[in-house]
Design a protein around this motif. Structure first.
Motif, mmCIF file in Angstrom:
data_model
loop_
_atom_site.group_PDB
_atom_site.id
_atom_site.type_symbol
_atom_site.label_atom_id
_atom_site.label_comp_id
_atom_site.label_asym_id
_atom_site.label_seq_id
_atom_site.Cartn_x
_atom_site.Cartn_y
_atom_site.Cartn_z
ATOM 1 N N TYR A 165 85.306 31.573 10.612
ATOM 2 C CA TYR A 165 84.731 30.999 11.831
ATOM 3 C C TYR A 165 83.220 31.196 11.861
ATOM 4 N N THR A 173 86.101 34.587 22.162
ATOM 5 C CA THR A 173 86.738 35.741 21.526
ATOM 6 C C THR A 173 86.083 37.038 21.977
ATOM 7 N N GLN A 182 87.975 21.666 23.722
ATOM 8 C CA GLN A 182 87.597 23.023 23.357
ATOM 9 C C GLN A 182 88.294 24.054 24.239
ATOM 10 N N GLY A 211 90.606 26.005 22.175
ATOM 11 C CA GLY A 211 89.770 27.163 21.879
ATOM 12 C C GLY A 211 90.202 28.426 22.594
ATOM 13 N N PHE A 222 86.978 20.798 17.528
ATOM 14 C CA PHE A 222 87.305 21.880 16.600
ATOM 15 C C PHE A 222 86.061 22.683 16.191
ATOM 16 N N ASN A 223 85.023 22.611 16.990
ATOM 17 C CA ASN A 223 83.829 23.421 16.744
ATOM 18 C C ASN A 223 84.178 24.899 16.925
ATOM 19 N N THR A 224 83.672 25.745 16.046
ATOM 20 C CA THR A 224 84.035 27.163 16.078
ATOM 21 C C THR A 224 83.167 27.989 17.024
ATOM 22 N N LEU A 244 81.534 28.803 9.354
ATOM 23 C CA LEU A 244 81.507 27.442 9.886
ATOM 24 C C LEU A 244 80.545 27.323 11.068
ATOM 25 N N MET A 245 80.378 28.393 11.817
ATOM 26 C CA MET A 245 79.508 28.362 12.985
ATOM 27 C C MET A 245 78.039 28.246 12.597
ATOM 28 N N VAL A 299 84.844 29.131 20.338
ATOM 29 C CA VAL A 299 85.903 30.102 20.052
ATOM 30 C C VAL A 299 85.288 31.478 19.815
ATOM 31 N N PHE A 300 84.175 31.520 19.109
ATOM 32 C CA PHE A 300 83.509 32.793 18.827
ATOM 33 C C PHE A 300 83.058 33.462 20.115
#
Length: 281
Positions: A120, A166, A94, A98, A157-159, A123-124, A162-163
């Motif tokens: 994203y 970000t 990640q 990520g 690849f969990n979103t 998917l989250m 990343v969220f």
């Protein structure tokens, strides 16, 4: 005013006790002998006849549950190392994948960015039950079922991380970026010298929350792993028989310790990560 403050503190203490009380109760039960535990709560836990007697502290404290768990339960250590083999590669992946994705989404404006962020978010919030069948078919197609990679790759690849990252990168003031570019710094230099240090609370927050999630994961290993020797520690407790109830309480305490210690260590970073979302120039 002081009296009102005292009532507020008292109310918060009562509310917090609702959360902490089950943990104190679980800790007390883990030091009970099996016969005492069955005598007190056997009507609920093991189906024996009689009444339930509430006891927060043991009458005859013993370390036998921990001795049996740590010295006479090799399956516990197998599952413990399985959890380590699965959780830490997920967190490393990640970070590796990520952070660049979060940097691009948080700092750059490009065509399709809003759609990617929307994807994203979808998917989250999508529960595992929705993607379980499709995920199972994909892993089966690549012959990854019943391997550690069946949990590691989807986790990488969990979103969700990343969220979070970000938002942390987006909170960096633009003036710092412009000053770095004027001084001749390239994009990679800005990312490593400014982006990562300033977004570190958000990055650590994502890692702490990710550890708590995957350390306690249950549905994914039950779905993708059929061989018990590959199961993580989260599946150890459901397989403890009713005649070892005290061992199950001890296992709960031991399993909870890494998550609690990590949370206590990362608590300040979690607070800073929340505060960073309001950073202004």
């Amino acid at each position: 005013m002081k009296r009102k403050h005292n009532w507020t503190v008292a109310g918060l203490a009562v509310l917090s006790s609702v959360i902490w009380f089950p943990l104190f109760y679980m800790a007390g039960q883990s030091f009970m002998g099996n016969w005492e535990l069955i005598q007190n709560t056997g009507a609920v836990l093991s189906g024996t006849k009689g009444r339930v007697h509430f006891a927060l502290l043991p009458r005859f404290p013993t370390l036998s549950p921990y001795v049996e768990l740590l010295l006479d339960s090799p399956g516990f250590f197998v599952m413990f190392w399985n959890s380590c083999k699965q959780v830490f590669p997920i967190l490393a992946g990640q970070l590796l994948l990520g952070m660049p994705a979060a940097w691009a989404l948080g700092r750059y404006r490009f065509r399709g960015r809003s759609f990617i962020m929307l994807l994203y978010m979808i998917l989250m919030i999508m529960p595992f039950q929705v993607t379980m069948v499709s995920g199972y078919l994909v892993l089966k197609r690549f012959q990854l079922l019943d391997t550690h990679l069946a949990l590691i790759l989807p986790g990488i690849f969990n979103t969700f991380p990343v969220f979070i990252m970000t938002k942390a990168f987006a909170g960096i003031p633009d003036s710092l970026m412009e000053a770095a570019r004027i001084d001749g710094a390239g994009e990679f230099r800005i990312f490593f010298s400014i982006g990562i240090p300033m977004a570190l609370p958000g990055i650590i927050s994502a890692m702490v929350l990710g550890f708590l999630e995957y350390w306690n994961v249950i549905e994914q290993p039950m779905t993708f792993l059929k061989t018990k020797s590959l199961w993580p520690l989260s599946l150890y407790l459901p397989n403890i028989t009713s005649d070892k109830i005290n061992v199950s309480f001890a296992a709960s305490i031991v399993m909870m310790l890494p998550a609690v210690l990590l949370f206590l260590w990362g608590q300040k970073y979690l607070e800073q990560g929340i505060a960073a979302s309001g950073l202004k120039e």
